[in-house]
Design a protein around this motif. Structure first.
Motif, PDB file in Angstrom:
ATOM      1  N   VAL A  45      13.553  18.139 -37.486  1.00 24.86           N
ATOM      2  CA  VAL A  45      13.154  18.664 -38.718  1.00 24.86           C
ATOM      3  C   VAL A  45      13.847  19.702 -39.506  1.00 24.86           C
ATOM      4  CG1 VAL A  45      11.279  20.151 -39.787  1.00 24.86           C
ATOM      5  CG2 VAL A  45      10.585  18.575 -38.011  1.00 24.86           C
ATOM      6  N   SER A  46      14.679  20.848 -38.664  1.00 23.95           N
ATOM      7  CA  SER A  46      15.416  21.753 -39.175  1.00 23.95           C
ATOM      8  C   SER A  46      16.860  20.781 -39.856  1.00 23.95           C
ATOM      9  CB  SER A  46      16.006  22.666 -38.400  1.00 23.95           C
ATOM     10  OG  SER A  46      16.762  23.525 -38.956  1.00 23.95           O
ATOM     11  N   SER A  47      17.452  20.169 -39.142  1.00 22.36           N
ATOM     12  CA  SER A  47      18.781  19.520 -39.503  1.00 22.36           C
ATOM     13  C   SER A  47      18.473  18.477 -40.607  1.00 22.36           C
ATOM     14  CB  SER A  47      19.332  18.782 -38.256  1.00 22.36           C
ATOM     15  OG  SER A  47      18.742  17.717 -37.577  1.00 22.36           O
ATOM     16  N   ARG A  48      17.207  17.851 -40.464  1.00 20.85           N
ATOM     17  CA  ARG A  48      17.076  16.743 -41.401  1.00 20.85           C
ATOM     18  C   ARG A  48      16.878  17.765 -43.000  1.00 20.85           C
ATOM     19  NH1 ARG A  48      12.294  14.682 -39.425  1.00 20.85           N
ATOM     20  NH2 ARG A  48      10.961  15.805 -40.349  1.00 20.85           N
ATOM     21  N   GLY A  49      16.383  18.641 -43.007  1.00 20.48           N
ATOM     22  CA  GLY A  49      15.941  19.428 -44.057  1.00 20.48           C
ATOM     23  C   GLY A  49      17.422  19.848 -44.827  1.00 20.48           C
ATOM     24  N   GLN A  50      18.371  20.162 -43.867  1.00 17.86           N
ATOM     25  CA  GLN A  50      19.893  20.400 -44.500  1.00 17.86           C
ATOM     26  C   GLN A  50      20.616  19.463 -44.635  1.00 17.86           C
ATOM     27  OE1 GLN A  50      21.139  23.727 -44.810  1.00 17.86           O
ATOM     28  NE2 GLN A  50      19.095  24.643 -44.278  1.00 17.86           N
ATOM     29  N   HIS A  51      20.610  18.298 -43.808  1.00 13.53           N
ATOM     30  CA  HIS A  51      21.524  17.239 -44.258  1.00 13.53           C
ATOM     31  C   HIS A  51      20.869  15.932 -44.096  1.00 13.53           C
ATOM     32  CE1 HIS A  51      24.002  20.698 -42.851  1.00 13.53           C
ATOM     33  NE2 HIS A  51      23.460  20.588 -41.502  1.00 13.53           N
ATOM     34  N   GLY A  52      19.286  15.820 -44.139  1.00 12.55           N
ATOM     35  CA  GLY A  52      19.071  14.327 -43.910  1.00 12.55           C
ATOM     36  C   GLY A  52      19.259  13.275 -45.162  1.00 12.55           C
ATOM     37  N   TYR A  53      19.383  14.159 -46.342  1.00 16.50           N
ATOM     38  CA  TYR A  53      19.628  13.229 -47.616  1.00 16.50           C
ATOM     39  C   TYR A  53      21.194  12.564 -47.559  1.00 16.50           C
ATOM     40  CZ  TYR A  53      20.077  11.724 -52.375  1.00 16.50           C
ATOM     41  OH  TYR A  53      20.220  10.928 -53.470  1.00 16.50           O
ATOM     42  N   ASP A  54      22.093  13.335 -47.256  1.00 17.52           N
ATOM     43  CA  ASP A  54      23.548  12.799 -47.133  1.00 17.52           C
ATOM     44  C   ASP A  54      23.504  11.903 -45.794  1.00 17.52           C
ATOM     45  OD1 ASP A  54      24.499  14.134 -49.053  1.00 17.52           O
ATOM     46  OD2 ASP A  54      25.230  15.999 -47.953  1.00 17.52           O
ATOM     47  N   ALA A  55      22.769  11.951 -44.760  1.00 19.73           N
ATOM     48  CA  ALA A  55      22.724  11.193 -43.507  1.00 19.73           C
ATOM     49  C   ALA A  55      22.127   9.772 -43.939  1.00 19.73           C
ATOM     50  CB  ALA A  55      21.989  11.720 -42.573  1.00 19.73           C
ATOM     51  N   VAL A  56      20.963   9.897 -44.990  1.00 15.34           N
ATOM     52  CA  VAL A  56      20.436   8.450 -45.148  1.00 15.34           C
ATOM     53  C   VAL A  56      21.313   7.847 -46.119  1.00 15.34           C
ATOM     54  CG1 VAL A  56      18.478   7.719 -46.483  1.00 15.34           C
ATOM     55  CG2 VAL A  56      18.138   9.181 -44.703  1.00 15.34           C
ATOM     56  N   VAL A  57      21.876   8.706 -47.217  1.00 15.84           N
ATOM     57  CA  VAL A  57      22.863   7.787 -48.020  1.00 15.84           C
ATOM     58  C   VAL A  57      24.062   7.120 -47.200  1.00 15.84           C
ATOM     59  CG1 VAL A  57      24.252   8.081 -50.132  1.00 15.84           C
ATOM     60  CG2 VAL A  57      22.101   9.202 -49.950  1.00 15.84           C
ATOM     61  N   LEU A  58      24.590   7.957 -46.222  1.00 14.66           N
ATOM     62  CA  LEU A  58      25.734   7.432 -45.667  1.00 14.66           C
ATOM     63  C   LEU A  58      25.260   6.176 -44.828  1.00 14.66           C
ATOM     64  CD1 LEU A  58      28.450   7.816 -44.405  1.00 14.66           C
ATOM     65  CD2 LEU A  58      27.427   9.232 -42.832  1.00 14.66           C
ATOM     66  N   LEU A  59      23.966   6.171 -44.201  1.00 11.28           N
ATOM     67  CA  LEU A  59      23.635   5.215 -43.325  1.00 11.28           C
ATOM     68  C   LEU A  59      23.469   3.889 -44.262  1.00 11.28           C
ATOM     69  CD1 LEU A  59      22.638   4.367 -40.674  1.00 11.28           C
ATOM     70  CD2 LEU A  59      20.253   4.924 -41.150  1.00 11.28           C
ATOM     71  N   ALA A  60      22.787   4.193 -45.658  1.00  7.77           N
ATOM     72  CA  ALA A  60      22.799   2.980 -46.494  1.00  7.77           C
ATOM     73  C   ALA A  60      23.841   2.161 -46.981  1.00  7.77           C
ATOM     74  CB  ALA A  60      22.012   3.519 -47.565  1.00  7.77           C
ATOM     75  N   LEU A  61      25.129   3.026 -47.060  1.00  7.77           N
ATOM     76  CA  LEU A  61      26.131   2.698 -47.349  1.00  7.77           C
ATOM     77  C   LEU A  61      26.921   1.878 -46.386  1.00  7.77           C
ATOM     78  CD1 LEU A  61      27.533   5.704 -49.320  1.00  7.77           C
ATOM     79  CD2 LEU A  61      26.974   3.466 -50.578  1.00  7.77           C
ATOM     80  N   LEU A  62      27.048   2.592 -45.124  1.00  6.53           N
ATOM     81  CA  LEU A  62      27.408   1.715 -44.036  1.00  6.53           C
ATOM     82  C   LEU A  62      26.950   0.615 -43.755  1.00  6.53           C
ATOM     83  CD1 LEU A  62      28.213   4.895 -41.615  1.00  6.53           C
ATOM     84  CD2 LEU A  62      29.761   3.477 -42.656  1.00  6.53           C
ATOM     85  N   VAL A  63      25.767   0.309 -43.922  1.00  8.13           N
ATOM     86  CA  VAL A  63      25.163  -0.676 -43.451  1.00  8.13           C
ATOM     87  C   VAL A  63      25.401  -1.944 -44.323  1.00  8.13           C
ATOM     88  CG1 VAL A  63      22.971  -1.037 -45.008  1.00  8.13           C
ATOM     89  CG2 VAL A  63      23.050  -1.884 -42.482  1.00  8.13           C
ATOM     90  N   ASN A  64      26.249  -1.631 -45.408  1.00  8.71           N
ATOM     91  CA  ASN A  64      26.509  -2.815 -46.607  1.00  8.71           C
ATOM     92  C   ASN A  64      27.957  -3.102 -46.340  1.00  8.71           C
ATOM     93  OD1 ASN A  64      24.604  -3.518 -48.676  1.00  8.71           O
ATOM     94  ND2 ASN A  64      24.236  -1.351 -48.288  1.00  8.71           N
ATOM     95  N   TYR A  65      28.673  -2.421 -45.188  1.00 11.29           N
ATOM     96  CA  TYR A  65      30.109  -2.785 -44.890  1.00 11.29           C
ATOM     97  C   TYR A  65      30.039  -4.207 -43.908  1.00 11.29           C
ATOM     98  CZ  TYR A  65      34.662  -2.954 -42.652  1.00 11.29           C
ATOM     99  OH  TYR A  65      35.959  -3.523 -42.271  1.00 11.29           O
ATOM    100  N   ARG A  66      30.576  -5.167 -44.793  1.00 10.20           N
ATOM    101  CA  ARG A  66      30.653  -6.627 -44.081  1.00 10.20           C
ATOM    102  C   ARG A  66      29.460  -6.890 -43.732  1.00 10.20           C
ATOM    103  NH1 ARG A  66      35.718  -6.830 -40.577  1.00 10.20           N
ATOM    104  NH2 ARG A  66      34.889  -8.854 -40.190  1.00 10.20           N
ATOM    105  N   LYS A  67      28.203  -6.770 -44.378  1.00 12.50           N
ATOM    106  CA  LYS A  67      26.981  -6.649 -43.983  1.00 12.50           C
ATOM    107  C   LYS A  67      26.540  -7.828 -43.051  1.00 12.50           C
ATOM    108  CE  LYS A  67      22.442  -6.010 -46.122  1.00 12.50           C
ATOM    109  NZ  LYS A  67      21.643  -5.860 -47.399  1.00 12.50           N
ATOM    110  N   TYR A  68      27.093  -9.129 -43.288  1.00 18.77           N
ATOM    111  CA  TYR A  68      26.470 -10.290 -42.581  1.00 18.77           C
ATOM    112  C   TYR A  68      27.452 -10.655 -41.455  1.00 18.77           C
ATOM    113  CZ  TYR A  68      23.292 -10.435 -46.234  1.00 18.77           C
ATOM    114  OH  TYR A  68      22.352 -10.111 -47.178  1.00 18.77           O
ATOM    115  N   GLU A  69      28.543  -9.667 -41.122  1.00 23.54           N
ATOM    116  CA  GLU A  69      29.570  -9.778 -40.204  1.00 23.54           C
ATOM    117  C   GLU A  69      29.755  -9.057 -38.952  1.00 23.54           C
ATOM    118  OE1 GLU A  69      33.356 -10.455 -42.302  1.00 23.54           O
ATOM    119  OE2 GLU A  69      32.338 -10.872 -43.874  1.00 23.54           O
ATOM    120  N   VAL A  70      28.835  -7.818 -39.136  1.00 24.72           N
ATOM    121  CA  VAL A  70      29.045  -6.657 -38.016  1.00 24.72           C
ATOM    122  C   VAL A  70      28.233  -7.402 -36.752  1.00 24.72           C
ATOM    123  CG1 VAL A  70      28.812  -4.849 -39.782  1.00 24.72           C
ATOM    124  CG2 VAL A  70      26.645  -6.010 -38.986  1.00 24.72           C
TER     125      VAL A  70
END
Length: 631
Positions: free
Chosen positions: A199-224
């Motif tokens: 809960v604590s770390s999510r409040g501080q960094h959750g937004y950036d973590a989710v955005v980073l995750l959404a971007l990474l999953v699109n790297y060569r999306k159908y080849e990973v």
């Protein structure tokens, strides 16, 4: 005393004509961009460098200014700078770690900005040396993982995520960012999941973590590779991720509500009512709130990649009306990618609270529907258009999921929705249809909108769910859409295949005609359906004339128009049967204009055999539950 001005690493006195002085860190950057090894004459060069405040502007501009020959000349020094940045991340001295993180960001940005046309391998070679790249990136990812999972300061963790976001967004096409291959191999997904789970770390960094995750999953999306996909799915099923997305969308809804309430009262509202529409455009502009495509991308990926995330969408929790709070400034280095502005940290840090029977509840799905209802009001702005497109894509995924459909159609679910309708999905689609018939016609959005309606109807038909919805609103909207396509045939055909959209609309009417007995609330709904078809018969007649004309001529749209011609069989059969009876009734009773009730009573009850004999073969094969009915 004269003032000292600082710009791009230069120190100069305004009252003196002497040559401007340079900051020491700038002088050290110049040594790196010289041919000689900067540590040759100063063994403590790298230690001293990371104790000095980074001058990002000067370092990036220096990297961007080097030409092809200079790149070869200074490549060893750039490689050495990268290596020592990674080494500095393991220092106990936090100032060194912060400066190293910022320097790495400048390196990634500067090298990519200079070498946009270069191959990924050339960029890797310039940054770290191709023969050492694997080890360098392994060391970098291990140190970042250690910083993110350790007990260090929150500001350091924030900078680590900002650096990763910077690395991910340096290219326009994420799949062309070859460095990300090393990021995917040296996974940091466990660190991201740890951030989202607490809960604590999510409040501080959750937004950036989710955005980073959404971007990474699109790297060569159908080849990973498979193991990477499994790790990604684990992150996307996280309840913590759902909370981050929910809170980000909730804050957008709150900001819009605050602006709406602000514009509804006070002097501005009085002036607007006095002078009419003079300030309407200004009012719309004031209601505009910056959209958040990044968080929508994360939601889409979660719903699309892992259909079990639907359970997170429907998870109930208290709906807290959080007062407006100033957004806590986020570090400007590295820069936050466009469209990824996070919600306030105060809001993000609110932990889940126990359910109170007296407290209104909400969930991510309802909050998203509220967001979509706001964004789809106006798609003239490019970002809002993209946001609306993402909303419709997400709604398509949701409408295809039976669990989500069951939730949306469950009368026992009691959530406070501003639109005050459980049939909110249909309502949203109708609102979109009637409000976006414009010169720059958003064809792709209309196609998705009609397809969503079709998917919802299929679910209602399958489960025999009878929504108490005013279906006439939908029929009227669809007919007006057909009317718009007819009125703008020439203009629209220059850009779009309008026959595809017309076919989808006509098939919706065919679905009501064919299967309406399984999901329309009452038999009177059939009366209203046929009344609307007959009342607006001119639109269907004109559509038939147009598609017949196009389908009988040789041209690009012949086949597409021919499909609409065949789809109109049922509608035309209804019109051709009822119109003569209505006209005869009007003539006999000397009535120039019939009311709706008069129209409904102008024809006798009709047997089931008429339905089956006049409908198309496809429709005739279906089973109707009504034995007799009238218009």
């Amino acid at each position: 005393m004269s003032q000292v001005e600082k710009k791009a690493g230069l120190l100069r006195r305004t009252s003196s004509s002497k040559k401007p002085l340079k900051e020491k860190v700038v002088l050290m950057y110049d040594e790196i961009f010289a041919k000689e090894d900067p540590a040759k004459n100063n063994p403590r060069f790298w230690d001293e460098l990371f104790l000095m405040k980074v001058n990002l502007e000067y370092l990036e501009s220096k990297l961007e200014s080097v030409d092809g020959e200079e790149v070869q000349r200074i490549q060893d020094n750039i490689n050495s700078l990268f290596h020592h940045c990674v080494q500095a991340l393991g220092e106990e001295h936090q100032i060194k770690v912060v400066n190293a993180l910022q320097t790495l960001c400048a390196l990634f940005r500067g090298v990519h900005q200079k070498n946009k046309s270069a191959s990924g391998f050339d960029i890797i070679n310039m940054l770290m040396g191709f023969d050492k790249a694997e080890q360098r990136m392994k060391d970098l990812m291990e140190r970042l993982d250690s910083l993110l999972c350790g007990d260090g300061s929150e500001s350091l963790k924030s900078l680590c995520l900002k650096l990763l976001l910077c690395l991910v967004t340096v290219t326009d096409n994420i799949s062309q960012n070859t460095i990300l291959e090393y990021v995917m191999i040296n996974s940091i997904f466990e660190a991201i999941l740890q951030i989202l789970s607490d809960v604590s770390s999510r409040g501080q960094h959750g937004y950036d973590a989710v955005v980073l995750l959404a971007l990474l999953v699109n790297y060569r999306k159908y080849e990973v590779c498979t193991y990477t996909v499994i790790e990604l799915l684990g992150c996307f099923l996280s309840q913590g991720m759902g909370m981050v997305v929910h809170q980000a969308l909730t804050e957008y809804n709150r900001q819009y509500k605050d602006k709406e309430e602000e514009n509804q009262g006070g002097f501005f509202s009085t002036l607007t009512s006095m002078v009419g529409s003079m300030f309407i455009a200004d009012a719309d502009e004031k209601l505009s709130v910056q959209t958040n495509e990044a968080i929508l991308l994360a939601l889409y990926e979660a719903v699309h990649l892992n259909r079990n995330f639907i359970t997170v969408l429907a998870q109930s929790h208290p709906e807290i009306d959080i007062a407006a709070t100033p957004i806590t400034p986020t570090p400007t280095t590295p820069t936050t990618p466009l469209g990824t502005t996070p919600p306030s940290l105060d809001m993000m840090s609110n932990p889940e609270l126990p359910l109170d029977p007296n407290l209104q509840t909400s969930n991510l799905l309802i909050t998203f529907l509220k967001y979509a209802s706001i964004v789809m009001q106006d798609t003239k702005d490019e970002h809002r258009l993209n946001s609306a497109r993402l909303c419709l894509i997400i709604l398509t995924c949701i409408a295809e999921d039976q669990y989500a459909d069951a939730f949306l159609h469950d009368d026992n679910m009691n959530f406070r929705v501003n639109l005050h309708r459980m049939e909110i999905n249909v309502y949203l689609m109708v609102e979109f249809i009637v409000t976006h018939m414009m010169k720059d016609f958003p064809m792709d959005l209309y196609l998705r909108c009609v397809q969503i309606i079709h998917k919802l109807l299929c679910y209602q038909k399958k489960c025999r769910i009878r929504l108490h919805y005013t279906w006439r609103e939908l029929w009227s909207a669809l007919i007006n859409l057909l009317k718009f396509l007819l009125s703008n045939e020439t203009t629209l055909l220059a850009k779009h295949n309008i026959f595809h959209l017309a076919l989808l609309v006509v098939n919706l009417f065919n679905m009501f005609i064919t299967y309406g007995d399984t999901f329309l609330p009452t038999s009177n709904s059939y009366d209203e359906l046929y009344y609307e078809i007959v009342r607006m018969h001119q639109v269907f007649d004109n559509l038939y004339c147009m598609v017949l004309r196009v389908s009988t001529n040789t041209g690009q749209w012949k086949e597409a128009a021919s499909k609409v011609t065949h789809a109109l069989v049922n509608v035309r059969a209804i019109i051709n049967h009822f119109n003569p009876k209505i006209e005869s009734y009007a003539a006999t009773n000397h009535i120039s204009q019939l009311s709706e009730e008069q129209v409904k009573h102008s024809t006798p009850y009709l047997p089931l055999q008429w339905l089956q004999s006049t409908m198309s073969p496809l429709v005739a094969a279906k089973s109707f539950t009504f034995t007799s009915w009238h218009l």
